[in-house]
Design a protein around this motif. Structure first.
Motif, mmCIF file in Angstrom:
data_model
loop_
_atom_site.group_PDB
_atom_site.id
_atom_site.type_symbol
_atom_site.label_atom_id
_atom_site.label_comp_id
_atom_site.label_asym_id
_atom_site.label_seq_id
_atom_site.Cartn_x
_atom_site.Cartn_y
_atom_site.Cartn_z
ATOM 1 N N ALA A 303 0.831 -1.210 0.000
ATOM 2 C CA ALA A 303 0.000 0.000 0.000
ATOM 3 C C ALA A 303 0.865 1.259 0.000
ATOM 4 O O ALA A 303 0.544 2.247 -0.676
ATOM 5 C CB ALA A 303 -0.922 -0.011 1.220
ATOM 6 N N VAL A 304 1.981 1.224 0.719
ATOM 7 C CA VAL A 304 2.871 2.394 0.773
ATOM 8 C C VAL A 304 3.536 2.632 -0.587
ATOM 9 O O VAL A 304 3.772 3.778 -0.977
ATOM 10 C CB VAL A 304 3.923 2.215 1.886
ATOM 11 N N VAL A 305 3.847 1.567 -1.327
ATOM 12 C CA VAL A 305 4.431 1.717 -2.674
ATOM 13 C C VAL A 305 3.493 2.518 -3.565
ATOM 14 O O VAL A 305 3.910 3.461 -4.254
ATOM 15 C CB VAL A 305 4.721 0.339 -3.300
ATOM 16 N N VAL A 306 2.213 2.156 -3.568
ATOM 17 C CA VAL A 306 1.238 2.872 -4.397
ATOM 18 C C VAL A 306 1.107 4.313 -3.922
ATOM 19 O O VAL A 306 1.056 5.253 -4.731
ATOM 20 C CB VAL A 306 -0.132 2.162 -4.363
ATOM 21 N N LYS A 307 1.068 4.504 -2.638
ATOM 22 C CA LYS A 307 0.973 5.849 -2.071
ATOM 23 C C LYS A 307 2.137 6.723 -2.521
ATOM 24 O O LYS A 307 1.963 7.864 -2.961
ATOM 25 C CB LYS A 307 0.912 5.755 -0.551
ATOM 26 N N GLY A 308 3.355 6.186 -2.427
ATOM 27 C CA GLY A 308 4.518 6.966 -2.831
ATOM 28 C C GLY A 308 4.513 7.301 -4.309
ATOM 29 O O GLY A 308 4.838 8.424 -4.711
ATOM 30 N N ALA A 309 4.118 6.331 -5.146
ATOM 31 C CA ALA A 309 4.112 6.545 -6.593
ATOM 32 C C ALA A 309 3.102 7.600 -7.018
ATOM 33 O O ALA A 309 3.323 8.331 -7.990
ATOM 34 C CB ALA A 309 3.818 5.218 -7.309
ATOM 35 N N LEU A 310 1.996 7.708 -6.300
ATOM 36 C CA LEU A 310 0.932 8.633 -6.692
ATOM 37 C C LEU A 310 1.066 10.016 -6.049
ATOM 38 O O LEU A 310 0.271 10.905 -6.353
ATOM 39 C CB LEU A 310 -0.439 8.036 -6.350
ATOM 40 N N THR A 311 2.049 10.208 -5.190
ATOM 41 C CA THR A 311 2.212 11.510 -4.542
ATOM 42 C C THR A 311 2.414 12.636 -5.558
ATOM 43 O O THR A 311 1.724 13.671 -5.492
ATOM 44 C CB THR A 311 3.371 11.467 -3.535
ATOM 45 N N PRO A 312 3.339 12.525 -6.540
ATOM 46 C CA PRO A 312 3.479 13.611 -7.522
ATOM 47 C C PRO A 312 2.232 13.824 -8.374
ATOM 48 O O PRO A 312 1.940 14.946 -8.786
ATOM 49 C CB PRO A 312 4.675 13.163 -8.381
ATOM 50 N N VAL A 313 1.510 12.743 -8.652
ATOM 51 C CA VAL A 313 0.282 12.863 -9.448
ATOM 52 C C VAL A 313 -0.744 13.713 -8.705
ATOM 53 O O VAL A 313 -1.363 14.628 -9.275
ATOM 54 C CB VAL A 313 -0.298 11.471 -9.758
ATOM 55 N N ALA A 314 -0.928 13.431 -7.421
ATOM 56 C CA ALA A 314 -1.860 14.230 -6.624
ATOM 57 C C ALA A 314 -1.387 15.678 -6.513
ATOM 58 O O ALA A 314 -2.195 16.612 -6.494
ATOM 59 C CB ALA A 314 -2.019 13.612 -5.237
ATOM 60 N N ALA A 315 -0.061 15.875 -6.457
ATOM 61 C CA ALA A 315 0.483 17.236 -6.366
ATOM 62 C C ALA A 315 0.180 18.040 -7.627
ATOM 63 O O ALA A 315 -0.083 19.249 -7.554
ATOM 64 C CB ALA A 315 1.984 17.176 -6.117
ATOM 65 N N VAL A 316 0.217 17.401 -8.792
ATOM 66 C CA VAL A 316 -0.143 18.085 -10.040
ATOM 67 C C VAL A 316 -1.586 18.592 -9.968
ATOM 68 O O VAL A 316 -1.890 19.710 -10.402
ATOM 69 C CB VAL A 316 0.050 17.137 -11.242
ATOM 70 N N LEU A 317 -2.460 17.789 -9.401
ATOM 71 C CA LEU A 317 -3.851 18.228 -9.223
ATOM 72 C C LEU A 317 -3.916 19.419 -8.266
ATOM 73 O O LEU A 317 -4.743 20.319 -8.434
ATOM 74 C CB LEU A 317 -4.698 17.074 -8.688
ATOM 75 N N GLY A 318 -3.020 19.437 -7.271
ATOM 76 C CA GLY A 318 -2.971 20.556 -6.350
ATOM 77 C C GLY A 318 -2.539 21.840 -7.031
ATOM 78 O O GLY A 318 -3.009 22.932 -6.685
#
Length: 454
Positions: A303-318
């Motif tokens: 679960a942490v692997v997926v979380k880490g990989a998607l952090t920049p993606v969520a930041a782009v939305l920010g």
């Protein structure tokens, strides 16, 4: 006299976050943003490796080794109490290193905090157990954990600010999110080593000496991180400040106290959820559900692997939709998911536990991916290192220090630990209210003006 914590001033602070440079001020050559982001990410990964390896050890072995006269439950609570001391120390670290960062620059903070945390972590791996030196063993553990917390309290502010203040405003959330990936990598490193040792050593070997190896490895990582950070240039926002705050903490306490309290309350839920998933659930799964340590670590790590990989993606939305909306969405999702997450954990089924952890961490990352841009934008550059770091680390006390202990006590009875779900939901509601009172800070993009014709 106006209120310096009002939304209007916060927005004005954001617009003036990069004050005009005096004509005589030198302009250092800006570093490559990918290189800067990589150095910040590597440093936060190493620092959080040091911090997380203690949490994993507290969940698995520190209770019986350092508190053997306690019952199993009391021993686990005592081990988590020493874990919590690191969070209590983090605000002190944010004050000490925030003062250094606002007075002398962000760059020195990165090197000194990493060195301090690395030395303390290696020392933890050398502490004799209670059987060897008696009560001095848990006392030494407590002191070293405190030193770890002081170092980590300074790390986040320096790493995030150096990246955020170099980044272009329209992509600040994206570039500042890379240090936020560091905790995920640090967690994976810490638990990957623990998982490998668990798979290759017997229980007796792991309890005797195997648990010490990850702590000793922190020394090698710290040396590599310091070498990587030594050549970084100072933040342009810091260099452009005309008059540095004499005592940054005093200015923050006088002019931004409300903002500090709101950000601490807002971010508390992120810490609570992350450590409920990564620390408390590990202990609960092994001790109450009878799930093997290897299976629990594998579920959490996936679960942490997926979380880490998607952090920049969520930041782009920010960057596109704003910091505050992302935080409100993530916080609401956490509030709605805590009861389902606990129900899935209570099944003891790996796939269902993984699903529960995954959704919780995706809700978490929706919020925390933009925090590295959001918090610095709330403060003016002269007190930014202190203000952002103190708010961030006070949240760690509220959400991170208490959660493993409260959750362990709430789950001590028979049946599904609904008390844990209720506690996490209550923290989410508190944080949601704090986010609702904070202003938006995303820089407004200037639209092209089309002149009227005819």
């Amino acid at each position: 006299m106006h209120n310096s914590d009002s939304p209007s001033e916060s927005q004005a602070t954001t617009q003036s976050a990069a004050p005009s440079t005096p004509k005589s001020a030198p302009r250092p050559t800006p570093p490559s943003l990918p290189r800067l982001a990589a150095a910040s990410l590597a440093g936060t990964a190493i620092e959080f490796y040091d911090f997380f390896i203690y949490g994993t050890a507290a969940a698995l072995v520190l209770g019986p080794l350092f508190f053997p006269t306690f019952s199993p439950l009391a021993g686990t609570l005592a081990a988590f109490a020493t874990f919590g001391v690191g969070f209590v120390a983090r605000p002190l670290g944010s004050v000490l290193f925030g003062h250094l960062g606002d007075r002398r620059g962000r760059r020195p903070v990165l090197v000194i905090s990493l060195l301090l945390t690395g030395l303390a972590t290696v020392a933890v791996g050398c502490v004799p157990t209670y059987e060897t030196i008696g009560v001095a063993a848990p006392v030494l553990l407590l002191v070293l954990r405190f030193v770890q917390g002081v170092g980590l309290g300074g790390e986040w502010g320096g790493a995030v600010l150096l990246t955020a203040e170099h980044a272009p405003p329209e992509r600040r959330a994206l570039w500042a999110s890379f240090p936020q990936v560091g905790p995920a990598i640090g967690f994976l490193l810490a638990n990957g080593v623990t998982l490998a040792l668990s798979a290759t050593l017997t229980e007796a070997q792991f309890a005797s000496w195997g648990w010490r190896i990850p702590f000793w490895g922190a020394g090698v990582l710290a040396v590599a991180g310091i070498a990587l950070r030594a050549s970084l240039t100072e933040s342009p926002d810091f260099l452009q400040v005309r008059e540095h705050a004499r005592v940054p903490l005093v200015e923050v306490a006088r002019g931004h106290w409300r903002l500090v309290l709101l950000t601490a309350g807002a971010l508390a839920v992120g810490y609570a959820v992350f450590y409920a998933v990564t620390t408390w659930s590990l202990s609960y799964g092994v001790e109450h559900l009878g799930v093997s340590r290897t299976v629990m670590l594998a579920c959490i790590m996936a679960a942490v692997v997926v979380k880490g990989a998607l952090t920049p993606v969520a930041a782009v939305l920010g960057d596109r939709y704003g910091r505050r909306p992302m935080c409100l969405v993530g916080c609401t999702a956490i509030a709605l998911w805590m009861f389902p997450m606990v129900a899935l954990l209570a099944t003891g089924e790996p796939l269902l536990m993984f699903l529960g952890f995954l959704v919780a961490l995706l809700a978490f990352v929706t919020m925390f991916s933009v925090i590295a841009a959001y918090l610095p934008e709330l403060y003016e550059p002269r007190v930014r290192c202190t203000g952002a770091a103190v708010g961030y680390n006070l949240a760690g006390v509220l959400g991170g220090a208490l959660t493993p202990m409260v959750a362990t006590a709430a789950a001590s009875g028979e049946g599904t630990p609904w008390g844990v779900a209720a506690y996490l939901t209550a923290v989410a509601v508190l944080s949601l209210g704090c986010f609702a009172l904070l202003p938006e800070t995303r820089p407004v993009r200037e639209e092209a003006v089309v002149p009227a014709t005819g």
